[in-house]
Scaffold this motif. Structure first.
Motif, PDB file in Angstrom:
ATOM      1  N   SER A 311       1.025  -1.085   0.045  1.00  0.00           N
ATOM      2  CA  SER A 311       0.181  -0.088   0.100  1.00  0.00           C
ATOM      3  C   SER A 311       0.852   1.258  -0.100  1.00  0.00           C
ATOM      4  CB  SER A 311      -0.938  -0.118   1.270  1.00  0.00           C
ATOM      5  OG  SER A 311      -0.252   0.050   2.422  1.00  0.00           O
ATOM      6  N   ASP A 312       0.238   2.273  -0.468  1.00  0.00           N
ATOM      7  CA  ASP A 312       0.675   3.547  -0.155  1.00  0.00           C
ATOM      8  C   ASP A 312       0.117   4.193   0.887  1.00  0.00           C
ATOM      9  OD1 ASP A 312       2.014   3.593  -2.656  1.00  0.00           O
ATOM     10  OD2 ASP A 312       1.188   5.380  -3.603  1.00  0.00           O
ATOM     11  N   GLU A 313       0.727   4.952   1.750  1.00  0.00           N
ATOM     12  CA  GLU A 313       0.315   5.618   2.881  1.00  0.00           C
ATOM     13  C   GLU A 313       0.270   6.957   2.921  1.00  0.00           C
ATOM     14  OE1 GLU A 313       2.137   4.479   7.055  1.00  0.00           O
ATOM     15  OE2 GLU A 313       2.780   6.627   6.933  1.00  0.00           O
ATOM     16  N   VAL A 314      -0.713   7.712   3.436  1.00  0.00           N
ATOM     17  CA  VAL A 314      -1.133   9.124   3.216  1.00  0.00           C
ATOM     18  C   VAL A 314      -1.621   9.553   4.334  1.00  0.00           C
ATOM     19  CG1 VAL A 314      -2.324  10.981   2.258  1.00  0.00           C
ATOM     20  CG2 VAL A 314      -1.461   9.226   0.786  1.00  0.00           C
ATOM     21  N   MET A 315      -0.692  10.415   5.133  1.00  0.00           N
ATOM     22  CA  MET A 315      -0.936  10.618   6.426  1.00  0.00           C
ATOM     23  C   MET A 315      -1.201  12.432   6.540  1.00  0.00           C
ATOM     24  SD  MET A 315      -1.228   9.702   9.563  1.00  0.00           S
ATOM     25  CE  MET A 315       0.426   8.553  10.107  1.00  0.00           C
ATOM     26  N   PHE A 316      -2.648  12.796   6.946  1.00  0.00           N
ATOM     27  CA  PHE A 316      -2.807  14.100   6.982  1.00  0.00           C
ATOM     28  C   PHE A 316      -2.896  14.835   8.400  1.00  0.00           C
ATOM     29  CE2 PHE A 316      -6.591  17.255   7.273  1.00  0.00           C
ATOM     30  CZ  PHE A 316      -5.732  18.344   6.771  1.00  0.00           C
ATOM     31  N   TYR A 317      -1.867  15.421   8.792  1.00  0.00           N
ATOM     32  CA  TYR A 317      -1.557  15.870  10.112  1.00  0.00           C
ATOM     33  C   TYR A 317      -2.488  16.965  10.558  1.00  0.00           C
ATOM     34  CZ  TYR A 317       2.367  13.168   9.014  1.00  0.00           C
ATOM     35  OH  TYR A 317       3.465  12.123   8.631  1.00  0.00           O
ATOM     36  N   CYS A 318      -3.416  16.871  11.341  1.00  0.00           N
ATOM     37  CA  CYS A 318      -4.645  17.989  11.661  1.00  0.00           C
ATOM     38  C   CYS A 318      -4.683  18.269  12.948  1.00  0.00           C
ATOM     39  CB  CYS A 318      -5.876  17.456  11.035  1.00  0.00           C
ATOM     40  SG  CYS A 318      -6.334  15.933  11.523  1.00  0.00           S
ATOM     41  N   GLY A 319      -3.534  18.362  13.703  1.00  0.00           N
ATOM     42  CA  GLY A 319      -3.669  18.817  15.120  1.00  0.00           C
ATOM     43  C   GLY A 319      -2.488  17.900  16.198  1.00  0.00           C
TER      44      GLY A 319
END
Length: 398
Positions: A311-319
């Motif tokens: 898999s490709d991993e996408v992390m959205f840092y939101c806090g």
């Protein structure tokens, strides 16, 4: 969705006459998944839901995707995509494409004006509100949305977003349905005891919004000619699409706030699947929330280095404060892309600094895909160009 709801006026038995006080028939519409063999809802309209009076092409925002080649981990600084203060944009036509493949598209927008009425005919949408507040008006009824809310909208649901002020929205658009992981559900669809959230945490529409009006435009995203096989059309309706007097069933939009997700912890570091919140076809959605960390006396609380084999991993840092990424340039609103085939993990020094930590104050939304992700125009526009070298002290070509 996992459980039945009813709102407004519905007849005692489905597929039977439903009339108003003057004897006029309501028009029943079935919204059903997987060819009438999965979840569905019955909506009762005042007017014919299929009536059209005009049609035209909608020129979608740029949907072009280019391969991540040569293969690189990337840092996308989404806050750089929009000016401060932002130019007026809405949550539909102002959405910009960051990443995508044949299963899912990830976009971002700072919405400050009311969107047009809209439906996605390709798949479900999951809108994560990073910041700001507003109202998501749907054919089923209204949903209030604020920081930390996931708004899950089933395919072909007509809706619009009405911001109270600027809303930062991370948009996950599936080519399938989005719902709770199957392992969280009983065979009858109830969220089980080991699930990190339950039905009480879900907010659904209370009453449908019944509006009148003619020549109402509905923007439709659907399969067709264009990049990625996606096209746009505007349908002009003779009556307002929000003419539903009642509905019932197990298919409807709902909201889950990330603060209602109960994290699972252990003596040693837990793998990402314990953080899963939703799933779609060929992708999963996880969230990493403030929590106590590993309590083995020799534990290393940050993630171990790992290779995304499938898999490709996408992390959205939101806090919060994401300890494992300190020194990489990643901050609020950042997205990291760790592609399959490349091992990744904490930034230099984070492994050692984490020893002895008792809790972490981090908030992030992760999407793992099981096919490679390509870069959209927004992803190319906000790539910092430096993240790939951050584990080697910023050195390139040495």
């Amino acid at each position: 969705m996992a459980y039945y709801r009813s709102a407004g006026s519905v007849p005692p038995k489905r597929h039977t006459q439903h009339r108003d006080e003057e004897g006029n028939l309501r028009y029943e519409e079935l919204m059903g998944e997987e060819g009438f063999t999965s979840d569905s809802a019955l909506l009762y309209h005042r007017h014919l839901p299929s009536a059209l009076v005009d049609v035209r092409t909608w020129d979608l925002p740029d949907q072009t995707l280019v391969p991540n080649h040569p293969l690189l981990p990337r840092h996308l600084a989404t806050h750089a995509l929009f000016a401060d203060p932002p130019e007026p944009a809405d949550a539909v036509t102002g959405r910009r494409l960051l990443l995508g493949n044949a299963d899912v598209r990830l976009g971002y927008v700072v919405a400050s004006v009311t969107s047009p009425y809209y439906r996605n005919g390709i798949g479900d949408e999951c809108l994560y509100v990073e910041d700001g507040r507003g109202r998501v008006e749907t054919v089923f009824g209204d949903l209030d949305a604020g920081p930390g809310d996931y708004v899950v909208v089933p395919r072909a649901t007509t809706y619009r977003v009405v911001p109270e002020g600027p809303m930062r929205i991370y948009a996950i658009e599936a080519n399938s349905h989005i719902g709770p992981p199957r392992r969280y559900l009983s065979r009858y669809g109830q969220l089980l005891e080991h699930a990190p959230y339950c039905e009480r945490d879900l907010r659904g529409p209370e009453e449908p919004r019944v509006l009148e009006g003619g020549d109402v435009e509905v923007y439709l995203k659907h399969r067709g000619p264009g990049p990625g096989g996606i096209a746009g059309t505007v349908h002009v309706l003779p009556h307002h699409p929000f003419d539903v007097v009642g509905w019932d069933g197990c298919l409807y939009p709902y909201v889950l706030n990330v603060a209602d997700f109960e994290p699972i912890t252990g003596r040693v570091h837990q793998p990402p699947p314990v953080h899963q919140v939703f799933e779609g076809h060929n992708f999963v959605v996880c969230n990493f929330v403030p929590r106590k960390v590993d309590y083995h006396p020799l534990a290393i609380p940050v993630p171990y280095y790992h290779s995304n084999v499938d898999s490709d991993e996408v992390m959205f840092y939101c806090g919060g404060d994401y300890e494992a990424r300190r020194g990489s340039g990643i901050g609020q609103g950042s997205i990291s892309l760790h592609p399959g085939g490349h091992p990744h993990g904490p930034q230099p020094g984070a492994y050692e600094r984490s020893i002895g930590l008792e809790a972490v104050d981090e908030l992030a939304v992760m999407v793992d895909t099981f096919r490679p992700l390509d870069l959209g125009e927004a992803g190319l526009a906000c790539d910092d160009g430096q993240y790939a070298w951050s584990w080697a002290g910023g050195r390139r070509g040495e």
